[in-house]
Design a protein around this motif. Structure first.
Motif, PDB file in Angstrom:
ATOM      1  N   VAL A  80      14.706 -62.615  40.102  1.00 49.84           N
ATOM      2  CA  VAL A  80      13.255 -62.457  40.079  1.00 49.84           C
ATOM      3  C   VAL A  80      12.690 -63.008  41.375  1.00 49.84           C
ATOM      4  N   ARG A  82       9.438 -63.965  43.912  1.00 49.19           N
ATOM      5  CA  ARG A  82       8.108 -64.556  43.737  1.00 49.19           C
ATOM      6  C   ARG A  82       7.026 -63.500  43.872  1.00 49.19           C
ATOM      7  N   CYS A  84       5.719 -59.530  43.286  1.00 52.00           N
ATOM      8  CA  CYS A  84       5.897 -58.328  42.480  1.00 52.00           C
ATOM      9  C   CYS A  84       6.062 -57.137  43.424  1.00 52.00           C
ATOM     10  N   HIS A  92       2.761 -61.270  40.416  1.00 47.16           N
ATOM     11  CA  HIS A  92       3.158 -60.851  39.072  1.00 47.16           C
ATOM     12  C   HIS A  92       1.967 -60.982  38.126  1.00 47.16           C
ATOM     13  N   PRO A  94       1.794 -61.757  34.452  1.00 47.03           N
ATOM     14  CA  PRO A  94       2.558 -62.123  33.273  1.00 47.03           C
ATOM     15  C   PRO A  94       1.874 -61.716  31.965  1.00 47.03           C
ATOM     16  N   CYS A 103       6.352 -59.434  33.639  1.00 50.32           N
ATOM     17  CA  CYS A 103       5.269 -58.909  34.462  1.00 50.32           C
ATOM     18  C   CYS A 103       4.872 -57.548  33.890  1.00 50.32           C
ATOM     19  N   VAL A 110       9.377 -63.263  34.098  1.00 52.96           N
ATOM     20  CA  VAL A 110       8.761 -64.213  35.026  1.00 52.96           C
ATOM     21  C   VAL A 110       8.532 -65.521  34.290  1.00 52.96           C
TER      22      VAL A 110
END
Length: 114
Positions: A80, A82, A84, A92, A94, A103, A110
Motif C-alpha cells: 500500500v 501513501r 492513491c 486515499h 478510507p 480506499c 489502508v
C-alpha cells in the motif's frame, strides 16, 4: 545532519563497477535494473486491471461477488502506497466495511484514521 553517503542509482553503481573492471557485475546490475522496471510496470498494469474488477458493482456492470472478492484479495498482496493511484489529489479515501478499511477509489487496504 546526516553523515550517510548519498544513495547511488543503479546506473551509477553499474558505471562504478565497470570502471573498476567488473564488467560482468556491471552488466548484471543493468539487467536487474531493466527487469525491475519491467516487473513494476507489469505490477502496476495488473493492479489497474484488478481495481477495475473490484469496482464492478459501482459502474453498472453485472455483479460477480466471487470475482470481486478475489480481486480485493489480490490487491491486499500489493504494497500500500501513501498516495492513491486513482485520486486526483493522490489521497486515499478510507471507508470501513465489514471491519476492513479500504480506499473507496483504489480499493487498497489502508490504515484506519482514528
Amino acid at each position: 545532519m546526516s553523515t550517510a553517503p548519498p544513495r547511488l542509482t543503479p546506473e551509477q553503481v553499474a558505471e562504478h563497477l565497470d570502471s573498476l573492471g567488473e564488467t560482468a557485475a556491471a552488466l548484471l546490475v543493468g539487467a536487474m535494473t531493466r527487469e525491475l522496471t519491467l516487473l513494476r510496470g507489469e505490477r502496476d498494469a495488473l493492479a489497474t486491471h484488478t481495481r477495475s474488477i473490484a469496482a464492478l458493482p459501482s459502474n453498472g456492470t453485472s455483479y460477480n461477488g466471487a470475482l470481486i472478492a478475489a480481486a480485493k484479495k489480490a490487491l491486499d498482496t500489493l504494497r500500500v502506497t501513501r498516495r492513491c493511484p486513482v485520486a486526483e489529489n493522490r489521497r486515499h479515501a478510507p471507508s470501513e466495511s465489514r471491519g476492513v478499511t479500504r480506499c473507496r477509489l483504489c480499493h487498497a487496504r489502508v490504515p484506519r484514521r482514528d
